[in-house]
Design a protein around this motif. Structure first.
Motif, PDB file in Angstrom:
ATOM      1  N   VAL A   1     -54.894  39.917   2.447  1.00 49.77           N
ATOM      2  CA  VAL A   1     -53.675  40.662   2.096  1.00 49.77           C
ATOM      3  C   VAL A   1     -52.460  39.776   2.315  1.00 49.77           C
ATOM      4  O   VAL A   1     -52.285  39.162   3.375  1.00 49.77           O
ATOM      5  N   ASP A   2     -51.612  39.695   1.291  1.00 51.93           N
ATOM      6  CA  ASP A   2     -50.402  38.856   1.332  1.00 51.93           C
ATOM      7  C   ASP A   2     -49.363  39.530   0.452  1.00 51.93           C
ATOM      8  O   ASP A   2     -49.228  39.223  -0.732  1.00 51.93           O
ATOM      9  N   ILE A   3     -48.639  40.498   1.038  1.00 49.97           N
ATOM     10  CA  ILE A   3     -47.636  41.249   0.287  1.00 49.97           C
ATOM     11  C   ILE A   3     -46.304  41.184   1.012  1.00 49.97           C
ATOM     12  O   ILE A   3     -46.195  40.624   2.097  1.00 49.97           O
ATOM     13  N   THR A   4     -45.267  41.755   0.409  1.00 46.77           N
ATOM     14  CA  THR A   4     -43.928  41.713   0.989  1.00 46.77           C
ATOM     15  C   THR A   4     -43.429  43.126   1.262  1.00 46.77           C
ATOM     16  O   THR A   4     -44.137  44.117   1.034  1.00 46.77           O
ATOM     17  N   ASP A   5     -42.193  43.204   1.716  1.00 48.48           N
ATOM     18  CA  ASP A   5     -41.545  44.493   1.967  1.00 48.48           C
ATOM     19  C   ASP A   5     -40.542  44.834   0.871  1.00 48.48           C
ATOM     20  O   ASP A   5     -39.633  45.634   1.085  1.00 48.48           O
ATOM     21  N   LYS A   6     -40.718  44.257  -0.324  1.00 49.00           N
ATOM     22  CA  LYS A   6     -39.678  44.335  -1.346  1.00 49.00           C
ATOM     23  C   LYS A   6     -39.847  45.461  -2.354  1.00 49.00           C
ATOM     24  O   LYS A   6     -38.896  45.807  -3.052  1.00 49.00           O
ATOM     25  N   THR A   7     -41.045  46.026  -2.467  1.00 45.00           N
ATOM     26  CA  THR A   7     -41.248  47.097  -3.440  1.00 45.00           C
ATOM     27  C   THR A   7     -41.913  48.298  -2.780  1.00 45.00           C
ATOM     28  O   THR A   7     -42.626  48.166  -1.783  1.00 45.00           O
ATOM     29  N   GLN A   8     -41.696  49.468  -3.370  1.00 46.27           N
ATOM     30  CA  GLN A   8     -42.314  50.677  -2.836  1.00 46.27           C
ATOM     31  C   GLN A   8     -43.831  50.607  -2.956  1.00 46.27           C
ATOM     32  O   GLN A   8     -44.559  51.096  -2.091  1.00 46.27           O
ATOM     33  N   GLU A   9     -44.312  49.987  -4.025  1.00 48.58           N
ATOM     34  CA  GLU A   9     -45.755  49.846  -4.203  1.00 48.58           C
ATOM     35  C   GLU A   9     -46.365  49.056  -3.048  1.00 48.58           C
ATOM     36  O   GLU A   9     -47.431  49.425  -2.528  1.00 48.58           O
ATOM     37  N   GLU A  10     -45.678  47.997  -2.631  1.00 50.14           N
ATOM     38  CA  GLU A  10     -46.189  47.194  -1.522  1.00 50.14           C
ATOM     39  C   GLU A  10     -46.131  47.969  -0.206  1.00 50.14           C
ATOM     40  O   GLU A  10     -47.041  47.883   0.623  1.00 50.14           O
ATOM     41  N   TRP A  11     -45.051  48.709   0.000  1.00 49.97           N
ATOM     42  CA  TRP A  11     -44.963  49.552   1.196  1.00 49.97           C
ATOM     43  C   TRP A  11     -46.105  50.578   1.223  1.00 49.97           C
ATOM     44  O   TRP A  11     -46.722  50.807   2.268  1.00 49.97           O
ATOM     45  N   ASN A  12     -46.367  51.191   0.075  1.00 48.32           N
ATOM     46  CA  ASN A  12     -47.448  52.180   0.010  1.00 48.32           C
ATOM     47  C   ASN A  12     -48.780  51.544   0.369  1.00 48.32           C
ATOM     48  O   ASN A  12     -49.589  52.123   1.104  1.00 48.32           O
ATOM     49  N   LYS A  13     -49.015  50.342  -0.150  1.00 47.44           N
ATOM     50  CA  LYS A  13     -50.265  49.644   0.153  1.00 47.44           C
ATOM     51  C   LYS A  13     -50.328  49.298   1.635  1.00 47.44           C
ATOM     52  O   LYS A  13     -51.377  49.457   2.276  1.00 47.44           O
ATOM     53  N   ALA A  14     -49.211  48.836   2.186  1.00 43.52           N
ATOM     54  CA  ALA A  14     -49.189  48.447   3.593  1.00 43.52           C
ATOM     55  C   ALA A  14     -49.508  49.633   4.495  1.00 43.52           C
ATOM     56  O   ALA A  14     -50.296  49.514   5.450  1.00 43.52           O
ATOM     57  N   PHE A  15     -48.920  50.782   4.207  1.00 45.53           N
ATOM     58  CA  PHE A  15     -49.191  51.962   5.031  1.00 45.53           C
ATOM     59  C   PHE A  15     -50.621  52.465   4.842  1.00 45.53           C
ATOM     60  O   PHE A  15     -51.241  52.977   5.790  1.00 45.53           O
ATOM     61  N   ALA A  16     -51.159  52.310   3.646  1.00 50.65           N
ATOM     62  CA  ALA A  16     -52.555  52.692   3.419  1.00 50.65           C
ATOM     63  C   ALA A  16     -53.494  51.800   4.230  1.00 50.65           C
ATOM     64  O   ALA A  16     -54.476  52.279   4.817  1.00 50.65           O
ATOM     65  N   LEU A  17     -53.182  50.516   4.286  1.00 52.14           N
ATOM     66  CA  LEU A  17     -53.980  49.595   5.097  1.00 52.14           C
ATOM     67  C   LEU A  17     -53.875  49.952   6.577  1.00 52.14           C
ATOM     68  O   LEU A  17     -54.868  49.937   7.308  1.00 52.14           O
ATOM     69  N   LEU A  18     -52.676  50.290   7.006  1.00 52.79           N
ATOM     70  CA  LEU A  18     -52.458  50.658   8.403  1.00 52.79           C
ATOM     71  C   LEU A  18     -53.281  51.878   8.781  1.00 52.79           C
ATOM     72  O   LEU A  18     -53.861  51.937   9.879  1.00 52.79           O
ATOM     73  N   GLN A  19     -53.356  52.849   7.887  1.00 60.05           N
ATOM     74  CA  GLN A  19     -54.118  54.069   8.165  1.00 60.05           C
ATOM     75  C   GLN A  19     -55.604  53.777   8.369  1.00 60.05           C
ATOM     76  O   GLN A  19     -56.284  54.465   9.135  1.00 60.05           O
TER      77      GLN A  19
END
Length: 231
Positions: A69-87
């Motif tokens: 996983v290598d994403i940023t904090d710049k888009t809502q799509e990336e935030w959604n993915k990040a929180f899904a991974l966290l869950q």
């Protein structure tokens, strides 16, 4: 700068980004990711630590869910993915992987056997847990999340822990922040600094809440802390 493969204690293996200092052997610092994976921000932190004289190793903690996983904090799509991974993230297994990373560091001829950790956001929580559940020499937690549920771990902290706490962290309620600060104040191994007016991720370069002055102050304290405890 390179990538290595580290064996997990419970089977399998995961990638870690490694940045090496000019002079070896050196103390090692395990860089613990945010919820965006081993991205450019984390690699940059590792590179900075290498320039300071540390063998910096940033393991992929999401490998059981989605390797690389290598994403940023710049888009809502990336935030959604990040929180899904966290869950989906298993904190206990993550601690195990960090212990494996610390063990890997100690086994390298390029490491002088001294190992610390520094973590951000999710990584700040994991650094806190490494302080209570591992034997690494020093740990640094930047705006750790979910710590209020871990105050029972505070008596187990036997090695130095430095905490950088954002006063106005949007992911940590004021009551939870104060509960954590009260708990760690009882342990002389813990030093906690509160950054007034700062929000979550105030040290993330390029982030919405980045504050140059607060970041410089926190990073300077981290540098002093590692010099004291890893030299």
């Amino acid at each position: 700068m390179t990538e290595v493969t580290i064996q997990a204690a419970d089977g399998g293996a995961f990638m870690a980004y490694v940045a090496k200092p000019a002079t070896l052997p050196a103390p090692a610092v395990v860089v613990i990711q945010e919820i965006f994976g081993v991205n450019a921000v984390m690699r940059g932190i590792a590179d900075d630590l290498a320039r300071q004289g540390y063998l910096a190793v940033c393991p992929d903690l999401f490998w059981r869910i989605e390797p690389g996983v290598d994403i940023t904090d710049k888009t809502q799509e990336e935030w959604n993915k990040a929180f899904a991974l966290l869950q989906k993230f298993d904190v206990d297994k993550g601690v195990g992987d960090l212990k494996s990373t610390a063990d890997w560091c100690r086994q390298q001829t390029e490491c002088n056997a001294r190992v610390g950790t520094v973590g951000y956001c999710l990584g700040g929580k994991m650094a806190f847990l490494m302080a209570s559940r591992s034997d690494v020499d020093a740990n640094v937690s930047y705006y750790g999340v979910g710590l209020v549920d871990l105050v029972g771990e505070v008596p187990n902290i036997k090695k130095p822990l430095l905490m950088h706490v954002a006063e106005l962290d949007k992911f940590v309620a004021p009551e939870a922040r104060d509960t954590v600060l009260e708990a760690v104040a009882a342990n002389p191994k813990v030093t906690a600094h509160v950054y007034e007016g700062m929000d979550h991720a105030f040290a993330r370069k390029g982030g919405d809440h980045f504050d140059a002055a607060a970041s410089e102050l926190a990073n300077g304290r981290t540098a002093d802390f590692f010099r004291e405890h890893l030299s």
